[in-house]
Enzyme design. Structure first.
Site, short mmCIF file in Angstrom:
data_model
loop_
_atom_site.label_atom_id
_atom_site.label_comp_id
_atom_site.label_asym_id
_atom_site.label_seq_id
_atom_site.Cartn_x
_atom_site.Cartn_y
_atom_site.Cartn_z
N GLU A 65 6.61 -15.69 50.97
CA GLU A 65 6.53 -17.00 51.63
C GLU A 65 7.68 -17.16 52.63
O GLU A 65 7.50 -17.68 53.73
CB GLU A 65 6.60 -18.13 50.59
CG GLU A 65 5.31 -18.30 49.81
CD GLU A 65 5.43 -19.33 48.70
OE1 GLU A 65 4.46 -20.06 48.48
OE2 GLU A 65 6.49 -19.38 48.03
N ASP A 115 4.83 -47.12 66.80
CA ASP A 115 4.34 -47.90 67.92
C ASP A 115 5.17 -47.58 69.16
O ASP A 115 6.24 -46.99 69.08
CB ASP A 115 4.38 -49.40 67.59
CG ASP A 115 5.77 -49.85 67.18
OD1 ASP A 115 6.67 -49.82 68.03
OD2 ASP A 115 5.97 -50.22 66.00
#
Ligand code: GLA
Length: 729
Positions: free
Chosen positions: A612, A532
């Site tokens: 990777e 928030d």
């Protein structure tokens, strides 16, 4: 002048670049709301309709005039007891329990610059960028005064609201509802947009047509919550990303909240946001004040996109603060999904070594480094490094990590206490728990009573003690339980505790921000349970979700993007199969999705193949090339993943010179149909070059026909196009 008071008409008008907001003090002293919409001029009180309507009562002052009733007139800050039976913004009770909070105008003030709120987070702006209007209302019977604060940031089309209630009388009264903002809309059809969710699936966008009812969302959990975000919108039924009207309310507060939209008997809509009324009952003695936390308002007549741009700019540059507000964030490796509690000093140094080899920039040691914390049942509150587990002091570990060329970050959960902790054994009364009831535990833990000064001191000193152990540059501030039981041993009234808790938390965060301006604090609450604008005032980024699955994140990021900028969205690449969903997605896609946020890794590189690892190095190079655009560019939602079978979004530089278009096709199908992503935000008439392939694109063709996505192979295929504007030859 953004704020105009017209003495003759008794109107207050607020103008921003594209919007106007108007109120009028009427003949009886009620403050009526006239208008919030596209910028215009003049007095809009012609919009008020007076009629003799059955069962719509009339205030005494109206005498025999039955056409005047607050049952249907639009009010700016509705109280109770004035004939308005819609949802009140304020509920007060006197010492006998009598209800009544009708409010009348008593004066105003216009100030240069933006107001601040003592002890609470709020939008900030320079005196040149902002103005403040304060309108005072009073209830003479109680001696109650409400000062309505309006902060105006004209360039951003932002109007903030806050309210301060003061007992100016000689007897006490109790506040049982104090909503910051109430907005009465003229009769019409509206859609309500909410952002619901759950742990690991936060902020799912939901749009519903508002019927003749009152719809409310909120949180009673003591935090803003995973379940509903303190952000709601109203729109016309046909509003889209690029057209139509919408109104947004965003709470600058991290505790419980209430947001309500009510369509009344005459099709008018009242939209409100403010403190939750759950276990809230705040007595005010003569001379006392209470502040309703800030709500940010914005209006757009050009759809959700413009509304989000207004909010993103406001949050990014007028809520987030400090050195990290505009800074690039380090590419970090977080130990949580790499090893959970199962680590020691040796394995952490190995993680650091791997991180360095992959060109990462920071190691973050997550949960498990302190006290007796071998699992999540114990030790919260005992913030002493476990030197046995770490193989030495925390300071030593930090130096070693620093010597490898990496910076260091650490996890804490300062507001919590485990019953199995030295802290609890010494201070059981510091936990929020009723004296005569066994507490409800969340993740086996209790919440500290942050409304107490001694607890706040302990928490502040404990965090300082850790940060002073060495060169710590990042703190992940976690919070993993709701406030279940509300009882403070020191409160004179338990109805104050939840509010005072937040004031206490903000006080600690403010002091830490001041003392450690070079430490970046990341907010977290089991992922995004306290995502928030209140937290963003102290922590410029928040871990968006405990769900690191790249496909689920598309939906979470989509919802989050309505109110919050990418610079605030904590996002990491994690291992596959994903630990929350078991889904396998390409590493490339995980990178594409995380790169739309703060970016980092949360896996054990030792378990990766050489291919990777090479891809990770490539990703990190890519991140450095695009990150400043992601942090500062305008964000465009180019699809709705709830409706479309792909997710697409773009970050475009403010001047249109550069764009990053990202897309993921969630599921592949046999002989898949073609997908063209219609881009927005490019400069019409210009040509753009793909910085990787060199391919040239006419902006208008990309915006009209769309960017074609090559055929996917497998599920969750991702695409990234980094475009730069070249001058049209
Ligand atoms: C919460 C956080 C995670 C991790 C764990 C540690 O769930 O959201 O990222 O830090 O706590 O216990």
């Amino acid at each position: 002048m953004a704020i105009i008071y017209d003495r003759d008409a008794n109107t207050f008008t607020i103008h921003t670049a594209n919007t106007s907001y108007q109120m009028q003090v009427d003949k009886f002293g009620y403050l009526l709301h006239l208008y919030y919409g596209s910028r215009n001029s003049g007095n809009t009180n012609w919009s008020l309709l007076y009629a003799d309507r059955g069962f719509s009562a009339n205030p005494y002052e109206a005498g025999q005039d039955r056409t005047y009733s607050l049952d249907f007139l639009p009010q700016e800050f509705p109280g109770q007891g004035d004939g308005d039976f819609r949802s009140p913004a304020l509920i007060l009770r006197d010492e006998h329990g009598t209800f009544g909070s009708e409010m009348k105008y008593s004066g105003y003030e216009i100030r240069k610059g933006k107001y601040r709120l003592e002890g609470l987070p709020a939008v900030y702006a320079s005196d040149e960028e902002s103005e403040t209007l304060i309108i005072n209302l009073e209830n003479r019977r109680l001696g109650a005064r409400v000062s309505l604060y309006y902060g105006v940031l004209p360039e951003l089309d932002i109007i903030t609201r806050a309210a301060v209630l003061t007992n100016e009388g000689s007897r006490s009264f109790t506040v049982s509802r104090f909503r910051t903002a109430s907005l009465d809309m003229p009769a019409g059809r509206y859609d309500l947009h909410t952002f619901y969710g759950r742990h690991t699936m936060e902020r799912q966008h939901e749009r519903t047509s508002l019927g003749h009812c009152s719809v409310s969302v909120g949180s009673r959990r003591g935090m803003s919550s995973h379940q509903y975000n303190p952000f709601v919108m109203l729109s016309d039924p046909d509003t889209s990303e690029i057209s139509g009207r919408c109104w947004a309310m965003e709470f600058v507060y991290s505790g419980g909240f209430a947001a309500e939209a009510e369509r009344d008997q005459f099709d008018q809509v009242r939209m409100q946001m403010g403190l939750s009324e759950d276990r809230f009952s705040y007595p005010l003695e003569p001379g006392d004040s209470l502040t309703a936390p800030e709500v940010i308002l914005t209006y757009s007549s050009k759809g959700f996109e413009k509304m989000s741009h207004n909010l993103h700019k406001c949050i990014r540059s007028h809520v987030c603060r400090g050195k990290f507000r505009d800074a690039k964030r380090p590419v970090l490796l977080n130990s949580w999904e790499a090893s959970y509690f199962d680590f020691d000093g040796v394995s952490l140094l190995e993680l650091a070594k791997q991180a360095k080899e992959l060109d990462m920039e920071m190691l973050v040691v997550d949960d498990g480094w302190f006290g007796n914390r071998f699992d999540d049942n114990r030790a919260l509150g005992d913030w002493t490094p476990n030197e046995e587990k770490l193989g030495g002091s925390l300071g030593d570990l930090i130096s070693r990590v620093n010597n490898m060329g990496l910076s260091f970050g650490i996890w804490m959960e300062p507001e919590m206490i485990s019953e199995d902790s030295d802290l609890y054994r010494a201070h059981p009364e510091w936990a929020l728990a009723l004296p005569d009831k066994k507490p409800v535990r969340g993740r086996s833990q209790l919440v500290l009573d942050m409304s107490r000064k001694d607890v706040r001191e302990y928490v502040y000193n404990a965090v300082c003690g850790v940060l002073d152990c060495g060169n710590i540059e990042y703190l992940k501030w976690d919070y993993n339980s709701c406030i279940n039981d509300v009882y403070s041993h020191t409160a004179d009234d338990q109805g104050k505790v939840l509010y005072d808790y937040m004031i206490g938390l903000y006080d600690v965060l403010e002091r830490l921000n001041r003392r450690y301006p070079d430490v970046m604090i990341e907010g977290c609450c089991g992922g995004g349970g306290r995502f928030d604008a209140g937290m963003l005032y102290y922590t410029p980024q928040i871990w968006c979700s405990d769900n690191t699955d790249a496909v689920d994140r598309l939906y979470i990021h989509y919802g989050t993007s309505f109110a919050y900028p990418s610079s605030a969205v904590g996002a990491h690449v994690s291992a596959c199969p994903n630990h929350q969903t078991g889904r396998v997605t390409p590493l490339r896609t995980r990178g594409t999705v995380a790169m739309s946020g703060t970016f980092g890794y949360e896996l054990d590189p030792a378990k990766m193949s050489e291919e990777e690892k090479a891809e990770v190095r490539e990703q990190i190079r890519g991140f450095h090339a695009v990150n400043s655009l992601v942090r500062t560019g305008n964000y465009y939602r180019l699809s709705d993943p709830f409706r479309d079978d792909y997710a697409a979004w773009a970050h475009v530089a403010e001047d249109g010179s550069e764009a990053l278009i990202s897309a993921v096709i969630m599921q592949n199908h046999g002989n898949m149909h073609n997908i063209y992503v219609k881009v927005r935000g490019l400069i019409s008439g210009e040509v753009y070059r793909d910085m990787v392939t060199g391919r040239m694109y006419a902006a208008d063709a990309l915006m009209d026909a769309g960017m074609p996505l090559p055929q996917p192979h497998g599920d969750a295929a991702s695409y990234v196009f980094h475009l730069e504007q070249v001058h049209n030859a």
